[in-house]
Structures are given as C-alpha cells and as structure tokens.
Design a protein around this motif. Structure first.
Motif, short mmCIF file in Angstrom:
data_model
loop_
_atom_site.label_atom_id
_atom_site.label_comp_id
_atom_site.label_asym_id
_atom_site.label_seq_id
_atom_site.Cartn_x
_atom_site.Cartn_y
_atom_site.Cartn_z
N LEU A 74 3.62 0.44 4.33
CA LEU A 74 2.87 -0.70 3.81
C LEU A 74 3.67 -1.41 2.73
O LEU A 74 3.82 -2.63 2.73
N LYS A 75 4.18 -0.64 1.78
CA LYS A 75 4.96 -1.21 0.69
C LYS A 75 6.21 -1.92 1.22
O LYS A 75 6.55 -3.02 0.78
N ARG A 76 6.89 -1.30 2.18
CA ARG A 76 8.12 -1.88 2.72
C ARG A 76 7.84 -3.21 3.40
O ARG A 76 8.53 -4.21 3.15
N ILE A 77 6.85 -3.25 4.27
CA ILE A 77 6.58 -4.46 5.05
C ILE A 77 6.02 -5.58 4.19
O ILE A 77 6.41 -6.74 4.32
N ILE A 78 5.11 -5.25 3.27
CA ILE A 78 4.56 -6.27 2.39
C ILE A 78 5.63 -6.76 1.41
O ILE A 78 5.71 -7.95 1.10
N GLY A 79 6.50 -5.85 0.96
CA GLY A 79 7.60 -6.26 0.10
C GLY A 79 8.57 -7.19 0.81
O GLY A 79 9.04 -8.17 0.24
N GLU A 80 8.82 -6.90 2.07
CA GLU A 80 9.76 -7.70 2.87
C GLU A 80 9.19 -9.08 3.20
O GLU A 80 9.89 -10.10 3.10
N THR A 81 7.93 -9.11 3.61
CA THR A 81 7.33 -10.37 4.07
C THR A 81 6.73 -11.18 2.93
O THR A 81 6.46 -12.37 3.09
N GLU A 82 6.47 -10.53 1.79
CA GLU A 82 5.79 -11.16 0.65
C GLU A 82 4.41 -11.65 1.05
O GLU A 82 3.93 -12.69 0.57
N GLY A 83 3.76 -10.87 1.93
CA GLY A 83 2.43 -11.24 2.41
C GLY A 83 1.30 -10.72 1.55
O GLY A 83 0.13 -10.88 1.90
N GLY A 84 1.63 -10.09 0.42
CA GLY A 84 0.58 -9.56 -0.46
C GLY A 84 1.17 -8.85 -1.64
O GLY A 84 2.37 -8.92 -1.91
N LEU A 85 0.30 -8.13 -2.35
CA LEU A 85 0.72 -7.30 -3.47
C LEU A 85 0.47 -5.85 -3.11
O LEU A 85 -0.27 -5.54 -2.17
N TYR A 86 1.09 -4.93 -3.86
CA TYR A 86 0.80 -3.52 -3.65
C TYR A 86 0.53 -2.83 -4.98
O TYR A 86 1.00 -3.26 -6.03
N PHE A 87 -0.29 -1.79 -4.90
CA PHE A 87 -0.66 -0.99 -6.07
C PHE A 87 -0.26 0.45 -5.81
O PHE A 87 -0.07 0.86 -4.66
N GLU A 88 -0.16 1.23 -6.86
CA GLU A 88 0.21 2.64 -6.72
C GLU A 88 -0.87 3.39 -5.96
O GLU A 88 -2.04 3.41 -6.38
N ALA A 89 -0.50 4.00 -4.85
CA ALA A 89 -1.47 4.71 -4.01
C ALA A 89 -2.26 5.73 -4.82
O ALA A 89 -1.70 6.49 -5.61
N GLY A 90 -3.57 5.72 -4.64
CA GLY A 90 -4.44 6.67 -5.33
C GLY A 90 -4.80 6.28 -6.75
O GLY A 90 -5.59 6.97 -7.39
#
Length: 295
Positions: free
Chosen positions: A226-242
C-alpha cells in the motif's frame, strides 16, 4: 509436478496463506473453533504445503512484487520462475452505475469509507480508535461497508460504544457489489487501514485500484504494498500501520486541504485509468506466461 506427463504446473499465490492464518482468526473467541483452527490451519503445516507447491511447480504467480521477493528469498527460486500479476481492476469499473444518494442523510458530511471484508488484519479497529480522536470535527463520519463475521461485528460495535461514537461510525455489513462504486465515489476519502504483518505486506486488495479509479483520495497504512503504490502514484496519504493517532493526524491534514484531496484523487485516477494500474495492463503478464508455456 507432473514429470511423467509433461504437463506444466502453475501455482497461483493470491496471498501469503500461512501468514494469513496467523491473523484471520484472532477475533474468534469460541474455544472449540480456536482448537479446530489450530489443528487444521496451523502455520507450520501450511508453510510446508506452500514450500511443496512452489518446488513442484514450473511457475509461480505472485500478486505483488513483495510476494515475489519473499518466494525467491525463502524458497530459493529463480527470478524467472515467479511472475507478478497485480490485483488490479478493469477500466470499465469507472463507468459503473452511480447512486448519488448512497449516504443519504450524511451525504454532505466528510465521509471516510472503508469498503471490503472486515477482519483482524484489516485495521478497521485502528480507524475507529482514530475517529475517537476526531470528535471536535463533528462532520467527519466513518462508514464500514462489507462482509464481516459475528465476532468481527461484536468487536467493532464494542469499540464504537466504548469510544462513544454512535452516529459517527456506521458498520453496514454486506452490500451487493454493484453498490461499491457508489460508496467509493461518493465518499470524501477512501481508507485502507491494513495492519502490517506477514499477510498484508505480501498482498494488495482490489479496492486500492477501484478506489483510485473513482478519483477520490486514499488514506492507507504503511503496509508495504500500500505504501509503495500510493507513494509511487501520489494517489493518497499513508499513516503508520496500527497507529490511531497518526491515522487521525492524516485525516486532519486531508480535512483541512480540499486542494490536496483533489490533487491526490486526480493522480490516483490517472495512474489507474491512463497508467499501468488496471487489469488491461496487468493481464499482459499472465498472457505472456501462458504464451511461454504453450510454445
């Protein structure tokens, strides 16, 4: 492997099944069910099955690059033996029928939508705990749409009650698939809050690409694919799992910046409808594989 027949064998690993067994049943409380699962779905037993399947196949299909790397490393397989066929969606999904009133009375609120099956590995509990830290943002609501067991439903309802989130978190349960496009499209932000573990770090859900196709921004966890693909596409943000606090922090960032939400959503749409993250592109991998086998 059917050595004496000349028949080629392909093993398709949609997920890291042995690791999945570690997390799927965590919310089961019935002692008899837990005993049955330990006997028939034990980690060591299924790890041996996986090893046997890999070593007795001519080719292995993995759903993400992270799974390919794991198989090559753990099973000492050649790079050429493992083919990645990503869990993407057909472009036609973006032309699904739209039900604009899907959220009814909450239609004008800031809607976080989780769509898909619910289980211990999906991180929905993290999102609910995050909602408890967003009570000052009264128009933020969370919808959880998808199949879940009685045990999962009890777990989520307990969290909702404990955190006094009645009216702010809605667990809808099963809905027909033809409604999922509308739940994604009419949401403000789609979330995939997966926990990070041996299962989720080696697979990727259809809904990642489905959500991107709707043009709405995503908030995903740092589960590796999830982090890799969203980071690559810039289609969203990510938060630390858990981490429910980080989840809440990222929701606040999205809440405060409409231009950011629009930009992220547009980039996700381009990556899926115009880029490589669609089934029309992904399917070329499996077609090439079978062309090679049939020659």
């Amino acid at each position: 492997k059917m050595r004496n027949t000349g028949i080629k064998v392909v093993a398709d690993f949609h997920e890291n099944y042995p690791e999945a067994l570690k997390v799927w049943f965590q919310w089961k409380t019935n002692p008899l069910i837990r005993l049955k699962n330990n006997i028939f779905f034990g980690y060591k037993r299924w790890t041996k099955y996986e090893s046997w399947a890999v070593n007795n196949s001519d080719y292995v299909i993995a759903v993400v690059e992270e799974m390919k790397a794991r198989i090559i490393s753990e099973q000492a397989q050649a790079q050429e033996k493992v083919v990645v066929v990503t869990n993407t969606e057909n472009i036609a999904f973006a032309k699904s029928e739209l039900f604009e009133d899907i959220y009814q009375v909450d239609a004008n609120k800031f809607i976080l939508a989780y769509t898909g099956g619910v289980g211990p590995h999906r991180g929905v509990d993290t999102a609910i705990k995050g909602m408890a830290q967003l009570k000052d943002l009264q128009d933020v609501v969370l919808y959880v749409v998808g199949s879940l067991s009685e045990a999962a439903n009890r777990m989520l309802e307990k969290l909702i009650i404990e955190n006094n989130l009645g009216g702010r978190v809605h667990v809808l349960g099963y809905k027909p698939f033809n409604l999922f496009y509308s739940y994604m499209k009419m949401a403000t932000v789609n979330i995939i809050p997966h926990n990070s573990n041996g299962h989720t770090d080696h697979t990727v859900p259809h809904k990642l690409f489905q959500c991107m196709m709707t043009g709405k921004p995503l908030l995903v966890s740092t589960s590796a694919p999830l982090k890799r693909i969203i980071g690559e596409t810039e289609g969203g943000l990510y938060f630390e799992a858990g981490n429910s606090e980080d989840f809440a922090s990222k929701v606040r960032a999205l809440y405060a910046d409409e231009e950011l939400r629009t930009s992220l959503g547009e980039k996700g749409k381009i990556a899926t409808l115009e880029g490589k993250y669609n089934w029309e592109t992904s399917s070329s991998s499996i077609i090439s594989l079978y062309d090679k086998i049939l020659k």
